[in-house]
Design an enzyme around this catalytic site. Structure first.
Site, PDB file in Angstrom:
ATOM      1  CG  MET A 281      -1.872  -1.284   1.342  1.00  0.00           C
ATOM      2  SD  MET A 281      -2.948  -1.061   2.821  1.00  0.00           S
ATOM      3  CE  MET A 281      -1.622  -1.508   4.205  1.00  0.00           C
TER       4      MET A 281
ATOM      5  CB  ILE B 143       4.042  -5.639   7.082  1.00  0.00           C
ATOM      6  CG1 ILE B 143       3.860  -7.150   7.288  1.00  0.00           C
ATOM      7  CG2 ILE B 143       5.380  -5.320   7.386  1.00  0.00           C
ATOM      8  CD1 ILE B 143       4.674  -7.921   6.340  1.00  0.00           C
TER       9      ILE B 143
ATOM     10  N   GLY C  87       1.379   4.110   4.809  1.00  0.00           N
ATOM     11  CA  GLY C  87       2.340   3.334   3.951  1.00  0.00           C
ATOM     12  C   GLY C  87       2.755   1.948   4.323  1.00  0.00           C
ATOM     13  CB  SER C  88       1.930  -0.357   5.805  1.00  0.00           C
ATOM     14  OG  SER C  88       0.478   0.114   5.499  1.00  0.00           O
ATOM     15  NE  ARG C  89       5.077  -7.381   2.398  1.00  0.00           N
ATOM     16  CZ  ARG C  89       6.383  -7.809   1.964  1.00  0.00           C
ATOM     17  NH1 ARG C  89       7.356  -7.210   1.746  1.00  0.00           N
ATOM     18  NH2 ARG C  89       6.612  -9.278   2.205  1.00  0.00           N
TER      19      ARG C  89
END
Length: 224
Positions: free
Chosen positions: A99, A157, A187-189
């Site tokens: 993301m 994450i 902002g990540s995953r």
């Protein structure tokens, strides 16, 4: 659908205080100069947009696993689920959805089931698109027991910019497909570990819509 609804989306309550802070700073910036004030306006609009929380309509077919996040499929590989979830120490297919700061960051349950374990682990803040982010970054892991008795893991994450993982659920909660379970700032995953007999139906580089894009389909004819 009205034209306004295309551009103006509901905002998740987690975003209210951040938008208020950005707006207050914008007022101060206008006192310094109009240019800086308008930059503040742009950042305030971006903050609202980051915390948008649109409604999503999951597919109705039974046994479909959907994306838990908006973004891009960044990795598909074999990996062992986080050990803190207590799952078997065997590699499963891991689908990672990255993301960016422009994606909607509300996370949704990949499939209907009961949350049997949640485990938070502090860590570093590498770029979430990197493979090592799964092992080294701050993360929050969920284990979901599906209706067929199999387990699926989904892991939030933190990334290079993200400094806060939020989880709304607890062990024992029964979740529906595409139900909101958390979010990450900024902002990540999300990693999804599929059951060992399930193949992904997506490719690296494909765009995902949380709660709607199908990642995989369970083999419901399996007699186990």
């Amino acid at each position: 659908m009205r034209m306004r609804d295309t551009f103006i989306k509901p905002m998740h309550p987690e975003g209210f205080k951040f938008v208020a802070i950005f707006a207050a700073i914008t007022v101060v910036l206008f006192l310094i100069s109009n240019l800086m004030g308008w930059i503040g306006v742009g950042l305030t609009i971006w903050c609202y947009y980051f915390f948008r929380d649109p409604e999503r309509i999951p597919p109705e077919k039974e046994g479909l696993i959907v994306s838990p996040a908006d973004g891009i499929v960044s990795l598909i590989e074999q990996a062992v689920p986080p050990q803190e979830l207590g799952m078997p120490d065997a590699p499963l297919t891991r689908v990672s959805v990255f993301m960016s700061v422009f994606n909607c960051h509300v996370n949704r349950t990949p499939i209907e089931g009961e949350i049997t374990a949640i485990a938070y682990r502090p860590g570093k803040f590498f770029n979430a698109s990197l493979d090592k982010a799964s092992a080294d970054n701050e993360r929050n892991s969920l284990r979901i027991r599906m209706a067929n008795g199999q387990d699926l893991a989904v892991v939030q994450i933190a990334g290079l910019v993200a400094r806060r993982i939020v989880c709304f659920v607890k062990p024992g909660d029964r979740m529906q497909t595409a139900e909101r379970f958390g979010l990450i700032r900024f902002g990540s995953r999300l990693d999804v570990y599929l059951p060992d007999d399930v193949e992904p139906l997506v490719r690296v580089g494909q765009t995902m819509i949380a709660g709607e894009t199908v990642l995989a389909e369970l083999n419901l004819s399996d007699d186990r």
